[in-house]
Write a protein that holds these residues in place. Structure first.
Motif, mmCIF file in Angstrom:
data_model
loop_
_atom_site.group_PDB
_atom_site.id
_atom_site.type_symbol
_atom_site.label_atom_id
_atom_site.label_comp_id
_atom_site.label_asym_id
_atom_site.label_seq_id
_atom_site.Cartn_x
_atom_site.Cartn_y
_atom_site.Cartn_z
ATOM 1 N N LYS A 44 11.301 12.510 7.958
ATOM 2 C CA LYS A 44 12.020 11.781 8.999
ATOM 3 C C LYS A 44 11.059 10.972 9.868
ATOM 4 C CE LYS A 44 15.577 12.505 12.530
ATOM 5 N NZ LYS A 44 16.406 13.527 13.228
ATOM 6 N N GLU A 45 9.882 11.543 10.145
ATOM 7 C CA GLU A 45 8.901 10.866 10.992
ATOM 8 C C GLU A 45 8.349 9.610 10.329
ATOM 9 O OE1 GLU A 45 6.010 13.875 11.750
ATOM 10 O OE2 GLU A 45 7.278 14.961 13.181
ATOM 11 N N ASP A 46 8.217 9.643 9.009
ATOM 12 C CA ASP A 46 7.745 8.461 8.278
ATOM 13 C C ASP A 46 8.763 8.147 7.195
ATOM 14 O OD1 ASP A 46 6.460 6.448 6.930
ATOM 15 O OD2 ASP A 46 4.496 7.430 6.913
ATOM 16 N N SER A 47 9.706 7.300 7.521
ATOM 17 C CA SER A 47 10.803 6.980 6.600
ATOM 18 C C SER A 47 10.502 5.746 5.757
ATOM 19 C CB SER A 47 12.099 6.761 7.384
ATOM 20 O OG SER A 47 11.928 5.715 8.347
ATOM 21 N N ASN A 48 9.289 5.243 5.839
ATOM 22 C CA ASN A 48 8.904 4.067 5.065
ATOM 23 C C ASN A 48 9.023 4.346 3.572
ATOM 24 O OD1 ASN A 48 7.107 2.060 3.707
ATOM 25 N ND2 ASN A 48 6.728 1.422 5.817
ATOM 26 N N PRO A 49 9.603 3.435 2.807
ATOM 27 C CA PRO A 49 9.749 3.674 1.357
ATOM 28 C C PRO A 49 8.419 3.747 0.614
ATOM 29 C CG PRO A 49 10.419 1.441 1.922
ATOM 30 C CD PRO A 49 10.230 2.162 3.210
ATOM 31 N N ASP A 50 7.336 3.300 1.226
ATOM 32 C CA ASP A 50 6.022 3.373 0.599
ATOM 33 C C ASP A 50 5.270 4.654 0.971
ATOM 34 O OD1 ASP A 50 6.417 0.996 -0.658
ATOM 35 O OD2 ASP A 50 5.235 -0.208 0.731
ATOM 36 N N LEU A 54 2.270 6.121 -8.447
ATOM 37 C CA LEU A 54 3.147 5.832 -7.303
ATOM 38 C C LEU A 54 3.124 4.367 -6.892
ATOM 39 C CD1 LEU A 54 2.648 8.961 -4.997
ATOM 40 C CD2 LEU A 54 4.617 8.382 -6.441
ATOM 41 N N ASN A 55 1.996 3.724 -7.046
ATOM 42 C CA ASN A 55 1.897 2.327 -6.624
ATOM 43 C C ASN A 55 2.749 1.412 -7.492
ATOM 44 O OD1 ASN A 55 0.654 0.483 -4.724
ATOM 45 N ND2 ASN A 55 -0.437 -0.377 -6.464
ATOM 46 N N MET A 85 0.834 -1.199 0.000
ATOM 47 C CA MET A 85 0.000 0.000 0.000
ATOM 48 C C MET A 85 0.872 1.253 0.000
ATOM 49 S SD MET A 85 -2.913 1.234 2.755
ATOM 50 C CE MET A 85 -1.723 1.720 4.022
ATOM 51 N N VAL A 86 0.576 2.172 -0.900
ATOM 52 C CA VAL A 86 1.301 3.437 -0.981
ATOM 53 C C VAL A 86 0.511 4.506 -0.238
ATOM 54 C CG1 VAL A 86 1.991 5.295 -2.539
ATOM 55 C CG2 VAL A 86 2.535 2.936 -3.109
ATOM 56 N N ARG A 87 1.198 5.249 0.585
ATOM 57 C CA ARG A 87 0.576 6.359 1.328
ATOM 58 C C ARG A 87 1.160 7.673 0.838
ATOM 59 N NH1 ARG A 87 2.510 6.261 5.934
ATOM 60 N NH2 ARG A 87 3.989 4.579 5.579
ATOM 61 N N LEU A 88 0.354 8.713 0.892
ATOM 62 C CA LEU A 88 0.775 10.015 0.385
ATOM 63 C C LEU A 88 0.428 11.093 1.398
ATOM 64 C CD1 LEU A 88 1.836 11.717 -2.060
ATOM 65 C CD2 LEU A 88 -0.560 11.915 -2.775
ATOM 66 N N TYR A 89 1.401 11.938 1.682
ATOM 67 C CA TYR A 89 1.195 13.126 2.509
ATOM 68 C C TYR A 89 1.209 14.340 1.585
ATOM 69 C CZ TYR A 89 2.569 10.156 6.496
ATOM 70 O OH TYR A 89 2.658 9.159 7.438
ATOM 71 N N LEU A 90 0.228 15.202 1.726
ATOM 72 C CA LEU A 90 0.161 16.411 0.897
ATOM 73 C C LEU A 90 0.196 17.649 1.778
ATOM 74 C CD1 LEU A 90 -1.917 17.050 -2.256
ATOM 75 C CD2 LEU A 90 -2.040 18.718 -0.398
ATOM 76 N N PHE A 91 1.096 18.570 1.439
ATOM 77 C CA PHE A 91 1.209 19.854 2.142
ATOM 78 C C PHE A 91 0.522 20.929 1.299
ATOM 79 C CE2 PHE A 91 4.754 17.267 3.481
ATOM 80 C CZ PHE A 91 4.825 17.485 4.847
ATOM 81 N N ALA A 92 -0.526 21.531 1.831
ATOM 82 C CA ALA A 92 -1.327 22.500 1.092
ATOM 83 C C ALA A 92 -1.011 23.919 1.529
ATOM 84 C CB ALA A 92 -2.819 22.222 1.320
#
Length: 231
Positions: free
Chosen positions: A67-73, A225-226, A1-8
């Motif tokens: 840094k808080e979420d260093s997971n490659p996904d 991304l997936n 599963m790919v996760r995405l963080y978006l900064f608006a």
């Protein structure tokens, strides 16, 4: 599963991303967290969010999250405006030589942004020139605000027809997309966070991306991304 963080940059982008982009990407097995407002300052240990008018707090905010979420996904992206971009943004002075070609200018700045963050999971996106360009993809959406304002809607259509893409409507202080809308629909200014995503929803994501190639390139990258997750 790919996760995405978006900064608006602001509440408008935050709501647009949550209501239109998030469910769309889920169909591509890319799951977006609730978009967060980008930092614009850090005072006495407290992060102040929204605006994106100062680059260093914005950069530090992204680096902390990486840094808080260093997971490659886990991937990270932005929705910030080229219009009134932070004066300390990397490469801004050099990009002035490309002002006559806004697409090259914004792509150059995105590359400098990526270079400065220096993490392959970070996918910078800078809006050409601001969010309101999307609304010029189909100005009939403004019937939602007042269907009787036919002259004003026709004026917005005329502006859209003067440009190959709404993304090329310029970034002058009085001629940027938002300024042109406010000149015809003054109520839009105060109610922008509520109205703007609703107007975009009336247009639809597919029409917006068909009229806004820079936006479409970014969205296509997020959709994939997936298939390109980092290992």
């Amino acid at each position: 599963m790919v996760r995405l963080y978006l900064f608006a940059e602001g509440q408008t982008e935050q709501t647009f991303a949550d209501t239109l982009i998030k469910p769309h990407l889920a169909q591509h097995e890319v799951f977006m967290h609730y978009p967060r407002l980008i930092a614009h300052a850090r005072k006495k240990g407290k992060v102040h969010r929204g605006g994106g008018r100062n680059y260093e707090p914005m950069k530090n905010d992204i680096l902390r999250s990486l840094k808080e979420d260093s997971n490659p996904d886990a991937f990270f992206t932005t929705m910030i405006d080229l219009y009134a971009i932070a004066p300390d943004f990397p490469g801004l002075a050099e990009a002035e030589s490309k002002r006559q070609n806004p697409v090259q200018r914004v792509e150059f700045l995105e590359q400098r942004f990526a270079d400065d963050i220096s993490d392959p999971r970070f996918i910078p996106y800078i809006q050409l020139h601001e969010y309101e360009a999307y609304l010029f993809a189909d100005p009939t959406c403004f019937e939602y605000l007042d269907a009787r304002r036919t002259k004003e809607i026709e004026a917005l259509k005329a502006i859209a027809n003067q440009h190959e893409t709404p993304e090329l409507i310029n970034d002058g202080q009085q001629t940027a997309p938002s300024k042109r809308i406010i000149a015809r629909f003054p109520d839009y200014e105060k109610a922008k966070p509520a109205f703007a995503p609703q107007l975009a929803e009336r247009i639809g994501l597919q029409i917006i991306r068909s009229r806004c190639p820079h936006f479409n390139t970014w969205l296509s990258q997020l959709e994939s991304l997936n298939t390109i997750r980092l290992g």
